[in-house]
Write a protein that holds these residues in place. Structure first.
Motif, PDB file in Angstrom:
ATOM      1  N   TYR A 426       0.852  -1.126  -0.032  1.00 57.74           N
ATOM      2  CA  TYR A 426       0.099   0.282  -0.181  1.00 57.74           C
ATOM      3  C   TYR A 426       0.935   1.180   0.003  1.00 57.74           C
ATOM      4  CZ  TYR A 426      -3.530  -3.342   0.860  1.00 57.74           C
ATOM      5  OH  TYR A 426      -4.486  -4.434   0.813  1.00 57.74           O
ATOM      6  N   LEU A 429       1.172   5.629  -2.556  1.00 57.13           N
ATOM      7  CA  LEU A 429      -0.090   5.622  -2.478  1.00 57.13           C
ATOM      8  C   LEU A 429      -0.591   6.015  -4.021  1.00 57.13           C
ATOM      9  CD1 LEU A 429      -0.466   8.305   0.404  1.00 57.13           C
ATOM     10  CD2 LEU A 429      -0.875   5.718   0.507  1.00 57.13           C
ATOM     11  N   GLU A 483      -5.440  -5.756  13.149  1.00 59.61           N
ATOM     12  CA  GLU A 483      -4.505  -4.580  13.121  1.00 59.61           C
ATOM     13  C   GLU A 483      -5.609  -3.303  13.612  1.00 59.61           C
ATOM     14  OE1 GLU A 483      -2.622  -3.809   9.382  1.00 59.61           O
ATOM     15  OE2 GLU A 483      -2.427  -5.731   8.949  1.00 59.61           O
ATOM     16  N   VAL A 484      -6.660  -3.590  13.453  1.00 57.68           N
ATOM     17  CA  VAL A 484      -7.706  -2.209  13.936  1.00 57.68           C
ATOM     18  C   VAL A 484      -7.862  -2.042  15.265  1.00 57.68           C
ATOM     19  CG1 VAL A 484     -10.101  -1.430  13.960  1.00 57.68           C
ATOM     20  CG2 VAL A 484      -9.266  -2.587  11.914  1.00 57.68           C
ATOM     21  N   ARG A 488      -6.446   0.760  17.626  1.00 56.91           N
ATOM     22  CA  ARG A 488      -7.091   1.724  18.348  1.00 56.91           C
ATOM     23  C   ARG A 488      -7.096   1.036  19.991  1.00 56.91           C
ATOM     24  NH1 ARG A 488     -12.422   1.980  16.966  1.00 56.91           N
ATOM     25  NH2 ARG A 488     -12.452   3.505  18.279  1.00 56.91           N
TER      26      ARG A 488
ATOM     27  N   GLU B  34     -11.524   2.259  -0.208  1.00 54.64           N
ATOM     28  CA  GLU B  34     -10.000   2.228  -0.575  1.00 54.64           C
ATOM     29  C   GLU B  34      -9.298   2.469   0.794  1.00 54.64           C
ATOM     30  OE1 GLU B  34      -8.279   2.477  -3.570  1.00 54.64           O
ATOM     31  OE2 GLU B  34     -10.311   1.491  -3.890  1.00 54.64           O
ATOM     32  N   ASP B  37     -10.017  -0.303   6.999  1.00 54.02           N
ATOM     33  CA  ASP B  37     -10.428  -0.151   8.452  1.00 54.02           C
ATOM     34  C   ASP B  37     -10.115   1.162   8.851  1.00 54.02           C
ATOM     35  OD1 ASP B  37     -12.314  -2.451   8.554  1.00 54.02           O
ATOM     36  OD2 ASP B  37     -10.555  -3.506   8.790  1.00 54.02           O
ATOM     37  N   VAL B  39      -8.953   3.848  11.952  1.00 55.60           N
ATOM     38  CA  VAL B  39      -8.511   3.493  13.416  1.00 55.60           C
ATOM     39  C   VAL B  39      -8.598   4.950  13.862  1.00 55.60           C
ATOM     40  CG1 VAL B  39      -7.407   1.325  12.786  1.00 55.60           C
ATOM     41  CG2 VAL B  39      -6.030   3.696  12.678  1.00 55.60           C
ATOM     42  N   VAL B  62      -5.514   1.231   8.725  1.00 52.52           N
ATOM     43  CA  VAL B  62      -4.807   0.694   8.692  1.00 52.52           C
ATOM     44  C   VAL B  62      -3.560   0.462   7.414  1.00 52.52           C
ATOM     45  CG1 VAL B  62      -5.793  -1.284  10.117  1.00 52.52           C
ATOM     46  CG2 VAL B  62      -6.149  -1.530   7.769  1.00 52.52           C
ATOM     47  N   LYS B  63      -4.137   1.107   6.445  1.00 52.22           N
ATOM     48  CA  LYS B  63      -3.252   1.265   5.210  1.00 52.22           C
ATOM     49  C   LYS B  63      -2.684   2.619   5.177  1.00 52.22           C
ATOM     50  CE  LYS B  63      -6.318  -1.134   1.833  1.00 52.22           C
ATOM     51  NZ  LYS B  63      -6.968  -1.050   0.471  1.00 52.22           N
ATOM     52  N   ALA B  64      -3.080   3.548   5.474  1.00 53.81           N
ATOM     53  CA  ALA B  64      -2.651   5.002   5.000  1.00 53.81           C
ATOM     54  C   ALA B  64      -3.226   6.100   5.966  1.00 53.81           C
ATOM     55  CB  ALA B  64      -3.089   5.300   3.520  1.00 53.81           C
ATOM     56  N   GLU B  66      -4.533  10.218   5.575  1.00 53.93           N
ATOM     57  CA  GLU B  66      -4.733  10.853   4.418  1.00 53.93           C
ATOM     58  C   GLU B  66      -5.229  12.384   5.106  1.00 53.93           C
ATOM     59  OE1 GLU B  66      -4.197  10.688   1.337  1.00 53.93           O
ATOM     60  OE2 GLU B  66      -4.149   8.717   0.611  1.00 53.93           O
ATOM     61  N   ASP B  84     -14.664  10.055  17.561  1.00 51.19           N
ATOM     62  CA  ASP B  84     -13.494   9.999  18.262  1.00 51.19           C
ATOM     63  C   ASP B  84     -13.438   8.585  19.013  1.00 51.19           C
ATOM     64  OD1 ASP B  84     -12.806  12.668  18.000  1.00 51.19           O
ATOM     65  OD2 ASP B  84     -13.429  13.345  19.880  1.00 51.19           O
ATOM     66  N   ASP B  85     -14.282   8.265  19.173  1.00 52.60           N
ATOM     67  CA  ASP B  85     -14.360   6.613  19.938  1.00 52.60           C
ATOM     68  C   ASP B  85     -14.997   5.613  18.855  1.00 52.60           C
ATOM     69  OD1 ASP B  85     -13.776   7.502  22.547  1.00 52.60           O
ATOM     70  OD2 ASP B  85     -15.884   8.155  22.956  1.00 52.60           O
ATOM     71  N   SER B  86     -15.401   5.913  17.779  1.00 52.34           N
ATOM     72  CA  SER B  86     -16.098   5.076  16.983  1.00 52.34           C
ATOM     73  C   SER B  86     -15.686   5.300  15.669  1.00 52.34           C
ATOM     74  CB  SER B  86     -17.374   4.707  17.085  1.00 52.34           C
ATOM     75  OG  SER B  86     -17.913   4.521  18.481  1.00 52.34           O
ATOM     76  N   PRO B  87     -14.553   5.521  15.234  1.00 59.20           N
ATOM     77  CA  PRO B  87     -14.336   5.907  13.651  1.00 59.20           C
ATOM     78  C   PRO B  87     -14.787   4.915  12.792  1.00 59.20           C
ATOM     79  CG  PRO B  87     -12.245   5.297  14.993  1.00 59.20           C
ATOM     80  CD  PRO B  87     -13.274   5.185  15.936  1.00 59.20           C
ATOM     81  N   GLU B  88     -15.195   3.675  13.048  1.00 55.90           N
ATOM     82  CA  GLU B  88     -15.503   2.606  12.369  1.00 55.90           C
ATOM     83  C   GLU B  88     -17.062   2.897  11.680  1.00 55.90           C
ATOM     84  OE1 GLU B  88     -14.938   2.090  15.406  1.00 55.90           O
ATOM     85  OE2 GLU B  88     -16.903   1.355  16.372  1.00 55.90           O
TER      86      GLU B  88
END
Lengths: 496, 129
Positions: A426, A429, A483-484, A488, B34, B37, B39, B62-64, B66, B84-88
């Protein structure tokens, strides 16, 4: 080729030290005794420390003997994977072999048992090594002067950007922006921002290269400079570099060349001849010193004449065979690290340069380029190459053409089952699902062929049996990590 | 992938929902897909000003990592602080609970420069080619 057979027997499922003996042994086996708590009944000693700060119970140190502790850490170390274990094609990181001669030289008592507080006349040999290393780096890069002080690549970048800032300030020319191409290392915008600049991203062309016309469009008197890496993170040589540098200089800006990819250029081309004004050297990459696990690094910074007054202090000088520190440099950006930098890394880099010599360094770069191109050509029918033409020291594949349920991450994890460290993924970019492979000059054709075979097999598995990739790795002490959760909700200490 | 018709879209993959003089901004389904997940999300202070096409926050996956760019200029009247607590939530519901900020627009004409769902769809197709 089949993945190596399942190995058990000598692979330990090692618990934490605190969990080795869940029940306190009746007879303590501690390798060391801790004194009884001062506030406990056993202690007769009066204390000047306020009683509220004194503990009442002994600390919970695991009850372990010395051999148990030693084995625990030795076993954990066997889980590690480094370039001494096998192929480590982590793109952009230049994981090359660290010749054992480097270690022998670094262990010489005159280098290993000196202290940075010793007066200069007691450490002439060490100062000479540093002085000669700085001169060698200047010669390799085509720069006029070098400071060895920065402790790592990004630290060198920051020093370089602070010098560019000092240069403009000294001319009464306040500039606020830095141009950075979209193929840059992540540290480039970070270093510019830390030096107080606003970062402006410049797009590269469809050929993956930075074009002088594009740079000229972005250039004006508010731009302090351009920061780029050559060869860039796609492993491509910036063939318009001279024209790009000219476009920056024309408007009074300076060019920072990230030296992270210098392994492709040693003894072949000099950044100083391409219009670069300042560069950092990643000794721990290009010059072979070990850098797994985050250190130690060294990021010396080299400059052209017009930036020399701003180099960090002290500079090591030589007069009639005597070496000394020069602190009297009023325009210097100041001291940027403890003492004089990571000396042990300098010794290893110095040994590497002296052993290979000019011809040897050029040969190393040529072999690094040859190895990357060998992988590129052998794998191009199996993985998509966004820039199919010749690369330099690394090549970048994309996830185009992979079955939709399989990701670059799955591919990387599956490589572990074949006994290889995965490439960088990855990044950069600008390439979708990038897989960035940098073999370095260290690897034999046999190793490269094994890697190619594994990659080809994995490409077949991706189509025929994607589950093998999705559930990889199977042959590592721990499988796929969450990883998440690790990012976190990291658990940073043992909890009973 | 889902690109609702009532939204406007930017080239940097943010969506805008116009509600009177206010604009709600979020990341598109394509962007969250893209990124993978997510975080961590850094959002601006309420009351601050943001300018069109400049960074107002940061998204880390987990990738980047931005920058988040604002499709329009305006004053931040509300941020989605539960992120803040639940970016998912940005992954799970990019057009609903995963919204990022609400702006009081300073120039409503800026909306006209954004893409509609159909144009954005074509833009994404071209980009992933």
């Amino acid at each position: 080729m089949n993945p190596p057979g399942k190995r058990t027997g000598l692979i330990w499922d090692e618990p934490l030290l605190f969990e080795l003996h869940p029940d306190q042994a009746p007879e303590p086996t501690l390798g060391a005794r801790v004194p009884s708590p001062a506030r406990s009944a056993q202690s007769a000693q009066p204390s000047t420390i306020p009683s509220a700060l004194l503990r009442e119970t002994p600390p919970r140190i695991p009850d372990l003997s010395e051999p148990e502790v030693l084995r625990h850490y030795s076993r954990l170390s066997s889980w590690n994977y480094g370039v001494d274990q096998g192929f480590y094609p982590l793109g952009s990181c230049t994981m090359k072999h660290n010749p054992r001669l480097n270690e022998a030289v670094a262990a010489l008592p005159g280098f290993a048992f000196i202290h940075p507080e010793q007066p200069a006349d007691q450490v002439q040999g060490a100062l000479r090594l540093m002085h000669e290393l700085a001169r060698a780096l200047a010669e390799i890069s085509g720069m006029d002067a070098v400071s060895l002080q920065p402790a790592a690549g990004a630290h060198g970048e920051l020093c370089g950007m602070l010098m560019i800032r000092a240069y403009h300030q000294a001319r009464g020319d306040a500039r606020r922006k830095v141009l950075i191409p979209d193929t840059a290392h992540g540290t480039n915008p970070a270093s510019s921002a830390l030096a107080g600049y606003e970062v402006v991203e410049v797009p590269t062309g469809p050929d993956g290269l930075l074009h002088p016309d594009t740079v000229a469009e972005f250039m004006d008197e508010s731009v302090a400079g351009l920061m780029l890496t050559n060869p860039n993170t796609l492993g491509l040589f910036e063939s318009y570099i001279a024209e790009v540098a000219e476009a920056v200089h024309k408007k009074g800006g300076l060019v920072y060349g990230d030296g992270a990819n210098l392994n492709a250029l040693m003894g072949i081309a000099r950044p100083g001849d391409m219009g670069i004004d300042v560069i950092q050297f990643n000794l721990h990459k290009t010059f072979s010193t070990p850098h797994g696990g985050g250190g130690p690094g060294a990021g010396p910074v080299g400059v052209k004449k017009h930036l020399e007054p701003y180099l960090p202090v002290p500079i090591i000088t030589e007069r009639q065979g005597r070496y000394d520190y020069d602190w009297d440099r009023p325009q210097s950006i100041g001291k940027v690290g403890q003492y004089y930098g990571n000396f042990g890394v300098m010794v290893r880099a110095g040994a590497y340069i002296r052993r290979l010599g000019g011809q040897g360094l050029a040969e190393a770069s040529r072999l690094a380029i040859l190895n990357a191109n060998y992988l590129r050509v052998k794998l191009r029918d199996h993985f998509h190459l966004p820039h199919p033409d010749a690369c330099l020291h690394e090549c970048v594949f994309s996830d185009k053409g992979l079955p939709s349920e399989v990701t670059t991450l799955d591919l990387a994890k599956r490589l572990m089952d074949y006994g290889f460290h995965p490439p960088t993924i990855y990044f950069p970019l600008v390439v979708h699902g990038a897989l960035m492979v940098e073999p370095t000059e260290s690897e034999s054709k046999e190793t490269l062929d094994q890697f190619i075979e594994a990659m080809v097999q994995i490409s077949r598995e991706a189509r025929e049996n994607p589950d093998l990739l999705q559930s990889a790795p199977q042959r590592t002490p721990v499988g796929r990590l969450d990883e998440v959760r690790a990012a976190r909700k990291p658990i940073l200490r043992w909890q009973p | 992938m889902d690109f609702p018709n009532d939204l406007k879209y930017s080239r940097s993959h943010e969506w805008v929902r116009v509600e009177g003089s206010e604009a709600v901004v979020g990341l598109t389904d394509y962007a969250q897909e893209e990124l993978g997940d997510i975080v961590y999300i850094e959002l601006p202070e309420e009351g601050g000003e943001v300018e069109k096409e400049t960074a107002f926050g940061v998204v880390e996956s987990v990738k980047a990592t931005e920058d988040l760019f604002s499709p329009v200029s305006g004053k931040v009247v509300e941020v989605n602080s539960p992120l803040d607590d639940s970016p998912e939530m940005v992954n799970e519901d990019p057009y609903g609970d995963g919204w990022l900020i609400r702006l009081e627009m300073t120039d409503q004409d800026e909306i006209k420069e954004l893409m509609n769902a159909e144009q954005y769809h074509a833009y994404v197709e071209a980009e992933s080619d």
